[in-house]
Scaffold this active site. Sequence first.
Site, PDB file in Angstrom:
ATOM      1  NE  ARG A 169      -3.763   0.760   2.055  1.00  8.55           N
ATOM      2  CZ  ARG A 169      -4.956   0.885   2.637  1.00  8.55           C
ATOM      3  NH1 ARG A 169      -5.095   1.612   3.729  1.00  8.55           N
ATOM      4  NH2 ARG A 169      -6.011   0.276   2.132  1.00  8.55           N
ATOM      5  CG  HIS A 192      -8.513   0.230  -2.598  1.00  9.79           C
ATOM      6  ND1 HIS A 192      -7.728  -0.860  -2.270  1.00  9.79           N
ATOM      7  CD2 HIS A 192      -9.125   0.612  -1.440  1.00  9.79           C
ATOM      8  CE1 HIS A 192      -7.855  -1.115  -0.973  1.00  9.79           C
ATOM      9  NE2 HIS A 192      -8.687  -0.241  -0.453  1.00  9.79           N
ATOM     10  CD  GLN A 227     -12.968  -1.663  -0.194  1.00  8.73           C
ATOM     11  OE1 GLN A 227     -12.120  -1.648   0.672  1.00  8.73           O
ATOM     12  NE2 GLN A 227     -14.204  -2.046   0.028  1.00  8.73           N
ATOM     13  CG  ASP A 238     -13.644   6.641  -0.755  1.00 12.59           C
ATOM     14  OD1 ASP A 238     -13.481   6.539   0.482  1.00 12.59           O
ATOM     15  OD2 ASP A 238     -12.673   6.593  -1.556  1.00 12.59           O
ATOM     16  CB  CYS A 278     -13.965   1.518   0.323  1.00 13.10           C
ATOM     17  SG  CYS A 278     -13.530   3.262   0.358  1.00 13.10           S
ATOM     18  NE  ARG A 323     -10.154  -5.084   0.756  1.00 16.05           N
ATOM     19  CZ  ARG A 323      -9.405  -4.073   1.224  1.00 16.05           C
ATOM     20  NH1 ARG A 323      -9.986  -3.032   1.788  1.00 16.05           N
ATOM     21  NH2 ARG A 323      -8.091  -4.081   1.114  1.00 16.05           N
TER      22      ARG A 323
HETATM   23  N1  NVA Z   1     -10.062   6.883  -1.299  1.00 15.09           N
HETATM   24  C1  NVA Z   1      -9.657   6.422   0.015  1.00 15.09           C
HETATM   25  C2  NVA Z   1      -9.876   4.966   0.160  1.00 15.09           C
HETATM   26  C3  NVA Z   1      -9.497   4.392   1.500  1.00 15.09           C
HETATM   27  C4  NVA Z   1      -9.691   2.911   1.595  1.00 15.09           C
HETATM   28  C5  NVA Z   1      -8.204   6.774   0.245  1.00 15.09           C
HETATM   29  O1  NVA Z   1      -7.390   6.574  -0.676  1.00 15.09           O
HETATM   30  O2  NVA Z   1      -7.873   7.268   1.320  1.00 15.09           O
HETATM   31  N1   CP Z   2     -11.051   0.056   2.790  1.00 14.18           N
HETATM   32  C1   CP Z   2      -9.764  -0.009   3.207  1.00 14.18           C
HETATM   33  O1   CP Z   2      -8.847  -0.300   2.426  1.00 14.18           O
HETATM   34  O2   CP Z   2      -9.592   0.242   4.526  1.00 14.18           O
HETATM   35  P1   CP Z   2      -8.219   0.456   5.303  1.00 14.18           P
HETATM   36  O3   CP Z   2      -7.656   1.775   4.865  1.00 14.18           O
HETATM   37  O4   CP Z   2      -8.604   0.420   6.750  1.00 14.18           O
HETATM   38  O5   CP Z   2      -7.281  -0.671   4.929  1.00 14.18           O
END
Ligand code: NVA
Ligand code: CP
Length: 315
Positions: A112, A139, A142, A234, A274, A302
């Site tokens: 990540r 993502h 997800q 989101d 998400c 997930r």
């Molecule tokens: N769009 C959000 C998704 C988090 C799972 C982010 O990138 O922070």
């Molecule tokens: N939805 C998701 O990826 O959550 P986290 O940021 O908690 O991993």
Amino acid sequence: MALDMNPDFKGRDFLSIHDYTREEVAYILQFALQLKKMQKTGQPHQVLAGKTLGMIFQKPSTRTRVSFEVGMYQLGGYPLFLSPNDMQIGRGETIKDTALTLSRYLDGIMIRTYSHDEVLELAEHASIPVINGLTDLLHPCQVMGDMMTILEYKGTLQGIKLAFIGDGNNMAHSLLYGGAKTGMDVVIACPKGYEPEERIVKSAQQDALETGARLWVVEDPREAIENADVVYTDVWASMGQEKEAAEKEKHFARYQVNQRMLDLAKPDAIVMHCLPAKRGREITDEVMDGPNSVVFDEAENRRHIQKAIMALVMQ
Ligand code: NVA
Ligand code: CP
């Protein structure tokens, strides 16, 4: 119940849904549903016994970390959490050298991070599968879990209408690719200046020629949500955009998924997010805790979908 470990997946990266065919996406979804059933009924499925997954997190996480970690454990393997603060990559060791080194110890890497190019570079130099656990661009895990959830609730993806209300971000991008591969119509409603990247919309629309999915972008959230089977939202400011949050709130005020907005969708529409959510901003408590919300089913899935992805690419 025997698991059919299709060898075509072995050794591959999972960086974007775009990289997989529609048949492969359908296969992963079915495989995950089977794994979920096996886990729920206590059937052994330790197909990754003796294998190790390294997990690099350059951004915080609750769901991704815990679902990968527990998922790997349930598959009989070992998950290793790698914090960049404690790795040499945090002191300037290159991605290439990190990839070459980790490939000598591990059987797979989940990462990540911010830049999608970094993940591409890691995958290029690693000799083991790399799985995208979120970048600024995409993502995919997800959205695979989300599509599994839609399948459970709606029985199909083909012909379903999903309305994504909010920022044209990594989630919007992956939802477009997910729709394209499964025949699910995806409309993104976002304020001017916050649209998904044009090149992603174009390439998803290209993918969609095969399934007939309709993918489009509008400004009016009320137009998008009309007749929707799935209402998705989101956060308005993603990880790394904290400084822009206040400015963004002004532009996104009329994009809140509240009861009045939800009433414009089909009565049996499911509400997805998400997570993590900013309650009271992009979604109200009433909707998130309401009868249409499936947000915690998504969170659970997930684990099942990532078990499927790990089992197939790390077999
Ligand atoms: N769009 C959000 C998704 C988090 C799972 C982010 O990138 O922070
Ligand atoms: N939805 C998701 O990826 O959550 P986290 O940021 O908690 O991993």
